[in-house]
Design a protein around this motif. Sequence first.
Motif, short mmCIF file in Angstrom:
data_model
loop_
_atom_site.label_atom_id
_atom_site.label_comp_id
_atom_site.label_asym_id
_atom_site.label_seq_id
_atom_site.Cartn_x
_atom_site.Cartn_y
_atom_site.Cartn_z
N TYR A 114 0.85 -1.20 0.00
CA TYR A 114 0.00 0.00 0.00
C TYR A 114 0.88 1.24 0.00
CZ TYR A 114 -4.17 -2.71 1.18
OH TYR A 114 -5.22 -3.59 1.15
N ILE A 120 3.69 0.11 2.71
CA ILE A 120 3.14 -0.85 3.68
C ILE A 120 2.95 -2.20 3.01
CG2 ILE A 120 1.22 -1.34 5.26
CD1 ILE A 120 0.68 1.80 5.03
N ALA A 142 1.56 -5.55 2.73
CA ALA A 142 0.42 -6.27 3.33
C ALA A 142 0.46 -7.76 3.03
CB ALA A 142 -0.89 -5.66 2.84
N SER A 159 -6.21 -13.29 11.74
CA SER A 159 -6.71 -12.24 12.63
C SER A 159 -6.65 -10.89 11.90
CB SER A 159 -5.90 -12.23 13.92
OG SER A 159 -4.56 -12.44 13.62
N ASN A 160 -7.02 -9.84 12.61
CA ASN A 160 -7.02 -8.49 12.02
C ASN A 160 -5.66 -8.14 11.46
OD1 ASN A 160 -9.66 -7.89 12.60
ND2 ASN A 160 -9.19 -7.03 14.61
N GLY A 161 -5.66 -7.60 10.26
CA GLY A 161 -4.41 -7.14 9.68
C GLY A 161 -3.58 -8.25 9.04
N ALA A 162 -4.10 -9.45 8.99
CA ALA A 162 -3.33 -10.58 8.43
C ALA A 162 -3.15 -10.45 6.92
CB ALA A 162 -4.04 -11.90 8.75
N GLY A 163 -4.08 -9.74 6.27
CA GLY A 163 -3.96 -9.56 4.82
C GLY A 163 -5.12 -10.15 4.05
N LYS A 164 -6.16 -10.56 4.75
CA LYS A 164 -7.30 -11.23 4.08
C LYS A 164 -7.99 -10.30 3.09
CE LYS A 164 -9.44 -12.09 7.98
NZ LYS A 164 -8.58 -11.25 8.84
N THR A 165 -8.30 -9.09 3.54
CA THR A 165 -8.99 -8.14 2.66
C THR A 165 -8.10 -7.77 1.48
OG1 THR A 165 -10.19 -7.27 4.56
CG2 THR A 165 -10.13 -5.88 2.61
N THR A 166 -6.83 -7.63 1.73
CA THR A 166 -5.90 -7.30 0.64
C THR A 166 -5.88 -8.40 -0.40
OG1 THR A 166 -4.56 -6.06 2.22
CG2 THR A 166 -3.51 -6.65 0.14
N ARG A 191 -8.89 -8.02 -2.48
CA ARG A 191 -8.73 -6.88 -3.40
C ARG A 191 -7.86 -7.27 -4.59
NH1 ARG A 191 -7.71 -2.46 1.41
NH2 ARG A 191 -9.92 -2.13 1.85
N GLU A 215 -16.09 -12.35 5.31
CA GLU A 215 -16.70 -12.42 6.64
C GLU A 215 -18.22 -12.45 6.64
OE1 GLU A 215 -14.79 -11.66 9.73
OE2 GLU A 215 -12.89 -11.08 8.84
N GLN A 217 -13.13 -14.73 10.11
CA GLN A 217 -12.48 -14.79 11.42
C GLN A 217 -13.12 -15.91 12.23
OE1 GLN A 217 -11.21 -11.44 13.63
NE2 GLN A 217 -11.39 -10.06 11.89
P1 ATP Z 1 -9.24 -7.17 8.87
O1 ATP Z 1 -9.91 -8.41 9.27
O2 ATP Z 1 -8.97 -6.23 9.99
O3 ATP Z 1 -9.84 -6.49 7.67
P2 ATP Z 1 -7.27 -8.29 7.13
O4 ATP Z 1 -6.73 -9.64 7.44
O5 ATP Z 1 -8.31 -8.18 6.12
O6 ATP Z 1 -7.74 -7.60 8.46
P3 ATP Z 1 -5.89 -6.30 5.60
O7 ATP Z 1 -7.00 -5.34 5.75
O8 ATP Z 1 -5.66 -6.93 4.30
O9 ATP Z 1 -6.00 -7.44 6.71
O10 ATP Z 1 -4.57 -5.56 6.09
C1 ATP Z 1 -3.25 -6.06 5.89
C2 ATP Z 1 -2.25 -4.92 6.16
O11 ATP Z 1 -2.42 -3.92 5.17
C3 ATP Z 1 -2.43 -4.26 7.49
O12 ATP Z 1 -1.16 -3.95 8.00
C4 ATP Z 1 -3.19 -3.00 7.15
O13 ATP Z 1 -2.90 -1.96 8.06
C5 ATP Z 1 -2.70 -2.67 5.77
N1 ATP Z 1 -3.73 -1.96 4.98
C6 ATP Z 1 -4.96 -2.41 4.64
N2 ATP Z 1 -5.64 -1.52 3.89
C7 ATP Z 1 -4.81 -0.44 3.76
C8 ATP Z 1 -4.91 0.81 3.11
N3 ATP Z 1 -6.02 1.16 2.41
N4 ATP Z 1 -3.87 1.67 3.19
C9 ATP Z 1 -2.76 1.33 3.87
N5 ATP Z 1 -2.59 0.15 4.50
C10 ATP Z 1 -3.58 -0.73 4.46
#
Ligand code: ATP
Length: 242
Positions: free
Chosen positions: A12, A16, A18, A37-44, A47, A167, A199
Amino acid sequence: MELDVSGLQVTYAGVIRALRGVDLRVGADEIVAVLGSNGAGKTTLLRAVTGSLKRHRAKVDKGQVTFGGRPLVGVDPVDVVNRGVVLVPEGRRVFGRLSVEENLRAGAISVRDRAARAEARNKVYAMFPRLAERRRQRAALLSGGEQQMLAIGRALMSSPRLLLLDEPSLGLAPQIVAHIGEVLKEINRAGTSVMLVEQNAAMALGVADRGYVLELGRVELSGPAAQLAASDSIASLYLGRG
Ligand code: ATP
């Protein structure tokens, strides 16, 4: 068709990191769970598969995503849908002021053929009789579980080959979560592959064939769902046991 993610690194805003080299596969007709867990990278990861990295100022540094052997990275989100890869977003995001039926129609916007649209809608109503009963009602008036069904139904309107869910169990009562699990199995039996990002490890591993655990942008663990569900680290991290 198969989804293949290999050596995927995503950053990012240029800084950053991810995803740090993710290898993952969803075979044709499989249900695959992605836990973390949160921030693991699932949403990324979602995307990267759906063509929406750019919108979030992220890009692929290394690695590849292919579906049916064709690259998905850099493909426009609308074209990703046209290739049969459809996301049910986190938080459902139904159009609250539109009726159930109008929401379904919105999911079929890329389906040109009227008869095909009607057939898809009838299939959705057969799968979710509650939606059929409420077809004229505004989506905002549905319960959380019904809205989740509507979000899934809307995604099914374009007859996807691969359904991605972010989720789907979030904020829903256990009984409704169990129902969603059954619905996903039914969708899968009808020939659609499913990638379930959750999760809620118990639910996801209960319906999936295989699973992956992401931690800090890497795959920490992967294997058959039953094996993951029995593993000590999953038990203590995600299932509240251990
Ligand atoms: P959650 O369940 O909280 O959504 P996640 O597993 O989906 O967590 P991501 O959202 O993919 O995790 O985040 C992975 C990393 O990328 C984290 O360190 C997060 O801070 C970073 N990140 C996610 N979206 C952005 C963004 N738009 N800009 C900058 N960093 C981002």
